[in-house]
Scaffold this active site. Structure first.
Site, PDB file in Angstrom:
ATOM      1  N   ASP A  48       3.549   7.906  -4.251  1.00  9.26           N
ATOM      2  CA  ASP A  48       5.039   7.381  -4.323  1.00  9.26           C
ATOM      3  C   ASP A  48       4.760   6.134  -5.485  1.00  9.26           C
ATOM      4  O   ASP A  48       3.682   5.416  -5.245  1.00  9.26           O
ATOM      5  CB  ASP A  48       5.505   7.192  -3.325  1.00  9.26           C
ATOM      6  CG  ASP A  48       5.936   8.321  -2.609  1.00  9.26           C
ATOM      7  OD1 ASP A  48       6.052   9.474  -2.904  1.00  9.26           O
ATOM      8  OD2 ASP A  48       5.952   8.270  -1.073  1.00  9.26           O
ATOM      9  N   TYR A  76      -4.747   6.078   5.090  1.00  9.61           N
ATOM     10  CA  TYR A  76      -3.835   5.150   4.623  1.00  9.61           C
ATOM     11  C   TYR A  76      -3.540   4.124   5.509  1.00  9.61           C
ATOM     12  O   TYR A  76      -3.769   4.056   6.732  1.00  9.61           O
ATOM     13  CB  TYR A  76      -2.293   5.951   4.409  1.00  9.61           C
ATOM     14  CG  TYR A  76      -2.139   7.054   3.713  1.00  9.61           C
ATOM     15  CD1 TYR A  76      -1.796   7.139   2.420  1.00  9.61           C
ATOM     16  CD2 TYR A  76      -2.846   8.322   4.116  1.00  9.61           C
ATOM     17  CE1 TYR A  76      -1.493   8.276   1.675  1.00  9.61           C
ATOM     18  CE2 TYR A  76      -2.497   9.413   3.364  1.00  9.61           C
ATOM     19  CZ  TYR A  76      -2.123   9.317   1.916  1.00  9.61           C
ATOM     20  OH  TYR A  76      -1.962  10.309   1.228  1.00  9.61           O
ATOM     21  N   ASP A  90      11.573   4.192   2.634  1.00 13.22           N
ATOM     22  CA  ASP A  90      10.662   3.193   2.107  1.00 13.22           C
ATOM     23  C   ASP A  90      12.053   2.370   1.499  1.00 13.22           C
ATOM     24  O   ASP A  90      13.016   2.240   1.542  1.00 13.22           O
ATOM     25  CB  ASP A  90       9.638   3.545   1.171  1.00 13.22           C
ATOM     26  CG  ASP A  90      10.085   4.290  -0.064  1.00 13.22           C
ATOM     27  OD1 ASP A  90      11.321   4.212  -0.521  1.00 13.22           O
ATOM     28  OD2 ASP A  90       9.164   4.897  -0.829  1.00 13.22           O
ATOM     29  N   ARG A 182       5.814   8.520   4.730  1.00 14.18           N
ATOM     30  CA  ARG A 182       7.287   8.045   4.743  1.00 14.18           C
ATOM     31  C   ARG A 182       7.860   8.593   6.080  1.00 14.18           C
ATOM     32  O   ARG A 182       8.715   7.902   6.913  1.00 14.18           O
ATOM     33  CB  ARG A 182       7.887   8.024   3.623  1.00 14.18           C
ATOM     34  CG  ARG A 182       7.644   7.103   2.415  1.00 14.18           C
ATOM     35  CD  ARG A 182       8.663   7.233   1.338  1.00 14.18           C
ATOM     36  NE  ARG A 182       8.094   8.573   0.635  1.00 14.18           N
ATOM     37  CZ  ARG A 182       8.985   9.494  -0.043  1.00 14.18           C
ATOM     38  NH1 ARG A 182      10.111   9.398   0.302  1.00 14.18           N
ATOM     39  NH2 ARG A 182       8.430  10.570  -0.485  1.00 14.18           N
TER      40      ARG A 182
END
Length: 230
Positions: A48, A76, A90, A182
Site C-alpha cells: 500500500d 511485517y 489505515d 490492514r
C-alpha cells in the site's frame, strides 16, 4: 548484471509511493541507462502507499518468476491504534468511529493475537486491489458504492507483540501471500470489542530477503551505473 535478460532486485519502497510508481521509476532509469525504449519490469507483491519495506522487482525473463516469488512467506511490523476505525483501516481515510479501550489490557491483547495464528479466513479491505466484475474494489469504495467481498483462506505463522502502549500496539506478523495487515488490524479491534486501524506498516522480510538487503531509491542510479552490462 544483465537487466535486459533478467534480474531480481529488492528495494525498500518509500512511504507514499505506490508499487506501480516504483516499477515505473526502475523501468525509466534502466531504459535510460541501457539506451532502450522498452523493458519488461514487474513487482512480486503489492505494498500500500502508506506501507514501506521490501519490494521485489523483476526485469526481463525474471518476470516469469513473479508468481513463485509472490508465494514466499512475508514478515511485517505493524503499528496499530485501538479505539478508532477508518474506512480504509489505515490513515488513508479519516476516522469514522471511536470506541472505548478502557477494558483492554496487555493480557487481553496477547490472548487476542493468539486467535489469529494458523489458518484463518479473512475478508479483504474494500480499499484494496481485489477485483470484482473486472474492477478493483477500491474503485467502488472511493465512490461510496457498497460491495461484498468474500473471505479468503490464508495462513498466519506467528504474531508477536513487540510494544504495548495502549491504545497503541506494535506487532510482528509472519504470514502467507494474500494477507492484508490492514484487515488483520480491523479484526483485532473487533475481537477486543473495540475498533482499530493501522498507523504504520513495514514489510521487513520476503522469503530470505530482509530490509537490510534492500536498495534505497536514492541508491538506484549508482547501483545501475556500477552493474549495467552494455
Amino acid at each position: 548484471m544483465n537487466f535486459i535478460e533478467g534480474e531480481i532486485l529488492h528495494i525498500d519502497k518509500p512511504l507514499h509511493w505506490t508499487s506501480f510508481r516504483l516499477v515505473r521509476v526502475v523501468r525509466a532509469k534502466l531504459c535510460q541507462k541501457l539506451k532502450i525504449k522498452k523493458l519488461k519490469v514487474g513487482h512480486a507483491g503489492t505494498l500500500d502507499p502508506l506501507a514501506t519495506g521490501v519490494m521485489t522487482i523483476c526485469t526481463g525473463k525474471k518476470t516469469k518468476e513473479i508468481e513463485r516469488l509472490q508465494a514466499q512467506t512475508k514478515e511485517y511490523i505493524a503499528e496499530i491504534k485501538l479505539g478508532a476505525t477508518t474506512p480504509s483501516f489505515d490513515l488513508e481515510t479519516e476516522i469514522d468511529a471511536e470506541y472505548s479501550t478502557e477494558h483492554i489490557t496487555r493480557e487481553k491483547v496477547e490472548d487476542c493475537l493468539k486467535k489469529f495464528v494458523g489458518e484463518i479466513e479473512q475478508v479483504p479491505p474494500v480499499f484494496s486491489a481485489v477485483k470484482i466484475d473486472g474492477k478493483r474494489a477500491y474503485e467502488f469504495a472511493r465512490k461510496n458504492e457498497e460491495i461484498e467481498l468474500k473471505p479468503k483462506m490464508l495462513v498466519i505463522d506467528s504474531i508477536e507483540l513487540l510494544f504495548c502502549n495502549l491504545p497503541a500496539i506494535t506487532i510482528k506478523v509472519v504470514c502467507s501471500k494474500g494477507t492484508y495487515i490492514r484487515a488483520l488490524a480491523r479484526d483485532i479491534g473487533e475481537s477486543l470489542q473495540s475498533g482499530a486501524h493501522l498507523l504504520a506498516l513495514t514489510r521487513t522480510r520476503v522469503g530470505d530477503v530482509s530490509l537490510n538487503n534492500c536498495l534505497k531509491v536514492e541508491e538506484l542510479d549508482d547501483f545501475f551505473n556500477q552493474n549495467i552490462i552494455l
